[in-house]
Design an enzyme around this catalytic site. Structure first.
Site, PDB file in Angstrom:
ATOM      1  N   LYS A 131      58.927  95.177  93.120  1.00  0.00           N
ATOM      2  CA  LYS A 131      58.870  96.621  92.931  1.00  0.00           C
ATOM      3  C   LYS A 131      57.428  97.099  92.775  1.00  0.00           C
ATOM      4  O   LYS A 131      56.608  96.423  92.162  1.00  0.00           O
ATOM      5  CB  LYS A 131      59.692  97.008  91.696  1.00  0.00           C
ATOM      6  CG  LYS A 131      61.160  96.613  91.804  1.00  0.00           C
ATOM      7  CD  LYS A 131      61.856  96.691  90.460  1.00  0.00           C
ATOM      8  CE  LYS A 131      63.241  96.087  90.527  1.00  0.00           C
ATOM      9  NZ  LYS A 131      63.876  95.976  89.199  1.00  0.00           N
TER      10      LYS A 131
ATOM     11  N   GLY B 296      63.505  87.048  92.282  1.00  0.00           N
ATOM     12  CA  GLY B 296      62.227  87.341  92.922  1.00  0.00           C
ATOM     13  C   GLY B 296      62.244  87.171  94.429  1.00  0.00           C
ATOM     14  O   GLY B 296      61.186  87.029  95.054  1.00  0.00           O
TER      15      GLY B 296
ATOM     16  N   HIS C 205      67.814 100.747  95.903  1.00  0.00           N
ATOM     17  CA  HIS C 205      67.938  99.790  94.799  1.00  0.00           C
ATOM     18  C   HIS C 205      67.971 100.605  93.506  1.00  0.00           C
ATOM     19  O   HIS C 205      66.963 101.147  93.074  1.00  0.00           O
ATOM     20  CB  HIS C 205      66.761  98.824  94.803  1.00  0.00           C
ATOM     21  CG  HIS C 205      66.840  97.758  93.744  1.00  0.00           C
ATOM     22  ND1 HIS C 205      66.802  96.416  94.044  1.00  0.00           N
ATOM     23  CD2 HIS C 205      66.968  97.824  92.395  1.00  0.00           C
ATOM     24  CE1 HIS C 205      66.896  95.714  92.923  1.00  0.00           C
ATOM     25  NE2 HIS C 205      66.994  96.561  91.913  1.00  0.00           N
TER      26      HIS C 205
ATOM     27  N   LYS D 110      74.065  83.757  89.795  1.00  0.00           N
ATOM     28  CA  LYS D 110      74.498  84.976  90.466  1.00  0.00           C
ATOM     29  C   LYS D 110      75.879  84.858  91.102  1.00  0.00           C
ATOM     30  O   LYS D 110      76.613  85.844  91.192  1.00  0.00           O
ATOM     31  CB  LYS D 110      73.446  85.395  91.486  1.00  0.00           C
ATOM     32  CG  LYS D 110      72.131  85.820  90.825  1.00  0.00           C
ATOM     33  CD  LYS D 110      71.080  86.222  91.836  1.00  0.00           C
ATOM     34  CE  LYS D 110      69.806  86.676  91.122  1.00  0.00           C
ATOM     35  NZ  LYS D 110      69.240  85.641  90.247  1.00  0.00           N
TER      36      LYS D 110
ATOM     37  N   ARG E 283      67.276  90.846  80.072  1.00  0.00           N
ATOM     38  CA  ARG E 283      65.981  90.961  79.383  1.00  0.00           C
ATOM     39  C   ARG E 283      65.483  92.393  79.499  1.00  0.00           C
ATOM     40  O   ARG E 283      66.100  93.219  80.171  1.00  0.00           O
ATOM     41  CB  ARG E 283      64.956  90.039  80.045  1.00  0.00           C
ATOM     42  CG  ARG E 283      64.852  90.268  81.555  1.00  0.00           C
ATOM     43  CD  ARG E 283      63.718  89.538  82.202  1.00  0.00           C
ATOM     44  NE  ARG E 283      63.797  89.556  83.649  1.00  0.00           N
ATOM     45  CZ  ARG E 283      63.438  90.558  84.433  1.00  0.00           C
ATOM     46  NH1 ARG E 283      62.978  91.681  83.882  1.00  0.00           N
ATOM     47  NH2 ARG E 283      63.522  90.474  85.741  1.00  0.00           N
TER      48      ARG E 283
END
Length: 461
Positions: free
Chosen positions: A237, A164, A208, A116, A292
């Site tokens: 989520k 996560g 988000h 990241k 993905r």
């Protein structure tokens, strides 16, 4: 076109991929653990191979066994789905080394965007808005303090690898930084084997928002609009909808254009998702790119009519996208509820076990993705998501009403689920107004759980 695809996953996403391949006359090979020998994806595939024992490390994360299964069954491609090895550059590289097409981006791109801090640097160079913070990785506490003083508190110290919500710590002042820095690095090292961290200013209670993109190997990149994924519990989520409600045209256009710019910056190939946070002043910032398919991809499919998994297969087959940006039309509204095998009243404790009976909803505009069937077992070894209920309506109001009806029809007996909690959210005034953000569950959880306890008592559950 691909001839035979090994599906390196389980549950509903494995079923989604297998069904798509069968629709295209592509043979499929399912892998499974010893705990999943009676799973639906195993029964539906043309062939199946046991790759290990129940623990994921011995089966669904066992790269050598999975590659051996692919080679042994004559597969020319592997679809990783989401989770497990889907964003593991080593697995993608192993596929490449063995002449197997990895249905997704190259190992190099996965590694680049999976780190990241490196992804953040690339986005800054490409002119994609990023959250104020460090230019890249931060190696020591003194540097962390200097950056924090510059951008202002509160800040987040975040793991460069993984996701996560792990390897992430908040610091509200200089006094907090040393402990937060050490804790974030320790958790990142334990979870991902990499203790590299970077720093971002904490955008308080943002929305988000994520944008779905598709890119082929010919340089064509398009977006399929945005999704609002702000209803989350501990960064996981719970409910998603597309398009994001009450967005003005300019904001939507700018955010989607930034997502396309992000994909082109890393020369992306396949289906991917560019994630942003949106602050109270409607300023958006890049946070990460998921290389993905996403759990929530069905809501985008419902409002665009674009089959994302089919496009993944097409791209992996070396063909160009058969849809251009001008062809993408966002129509209506879609909502997805993730039904998890958890007990919300008991602090969302996992609820594996035997499923006595299942009845899923039907009717116009209702879609269900699940590997459950009456008499199956939910294993304690894997993710708790048991089903996804997706609905479409011409308007958001219609979609909300249809989701209420769909959840009312849904029956899952034998285990605890979040079904009733999801149902209650659909009556919450803040949700109905559409102006919720990532603090929704934190602020509304007590009242929702009180309603849930009352409903549970009335029903005698």
């Amino acid at each position: 076109m691909l001839k035979r695809v090994l599906v390196a996953n389980r549950g509903e996403i494995a079923l989604r991929i297998i069904r798509e391949c069968l629709d295209k006359n592509i043979e499929t090979v399912a892998i499974y653990s010893s705990a999943d020998k009676d799973s639906l994806h195993v029964l539906l595939a043309n062939e199946s191979v046991c790759v290990g024992a129940a623990p994921p490390s011995e089966s669904y994360l066992n790269m050598d066994n999975i590659i051996e299964a692919a080679l042994g069954t004559g597969c020319d491609a592997v679809h990783p789905g989401f989770g497990f090895l889907s964003e593991n550059p080593s697995f993608a590289a192993l596929c490449e080394e063995n002449g197997i097409k990895f249905i997704g981006p190259s190992s190099k791109i996965i590694e680049q965007m999976g780190n990241k801090s490196a992804a953040r640097e690339l986005m800054m160079k490409a002119g994609v808005p990023t959250v104020p913070g460090s230019d890249g990785a931060v190696s020591d506490i003194d540097t962390a303090k200097s950056i924090a003083e510059k951008i202002g508190f509160p800040i987040l110290i975040k793991a460069s690898a993984g996701g996560g919500g792990r390897g992430m710590r908040r610091a509200n002042s200089l006094d907090d930084i040393e402990r937060a820095f050490d804790d974030a690095r320790a958790e990142a090292r334990a979870a991902f084997g990499d203790d590299t961290v970077y720093i971002e200013k904490l955008i308080l209670s943002p929305k988000h928002i994520e944008v779905q993109i598709l890119s082929d190997s010919f340089g064509n990149t398009i977006h399929l609009g945005e999704r609002n994924c702000s209803i989350q519990r501990k960064n996981q989520k719970m409910l998603e909808e597309a398009p994001a409600f009450a967005f003005d045209h300019e904001l939507r256009e700018n955010m989607c254009a930034a997502a396309v710019k992000a994909a082109k910056a890393c020369k992306y190939e396949g289906a991917g998702t560019v994630e942003f946070v949106l602050d109270a002043e409607n300023k958006f910032y890049f946070i990460e790119m998921n290389t993905r398919i996403q759990v929530e991809h069905p809501v985008t499919e419902m409002v665009t009519g674009v089959n994302i998994v089919a496009q993944q297969i097409r791209i992996a087959s070396g063909l160009p996208l058969d849809i251009k940006q001008r062809d993408v039309q966002i129509k209506g509204h879609a909502i997805e509820c993730r039904i998890c095998a958890e007990n919300p009243i008991r602090d969302f404790a996992a609820s594996p076990g035997h499923v006595n009976m299942v009845h899923f909803p039907g009717g116009n505009g209702v879609r269900v993705e699940s590997a459950l069937y009456s008499g199956c077992d939910i294993s304690p070894y894997y993710d708790s998501m048991a089903a996804k209920i997706i609905v479409y309506g011409d308007t958001r109001v219609e979609a909300v009403r249809r989701m209420r009806r769909a959840l009312e029809e849904t029956i899952i007996e034998g285990i605890d689920t979040t079904l009733l909690l999801q149902y209650l959210i659909l009556f919450n005034r803040i949700f109905l107004r559409g102006n919720y953000n990532t603090s929704f569950i934190e602020k509304e959880q007590d009242s929702l759980l009180e309603l849930l306890r009352t409903a549970t008592d009335i029903r005698g559950i």
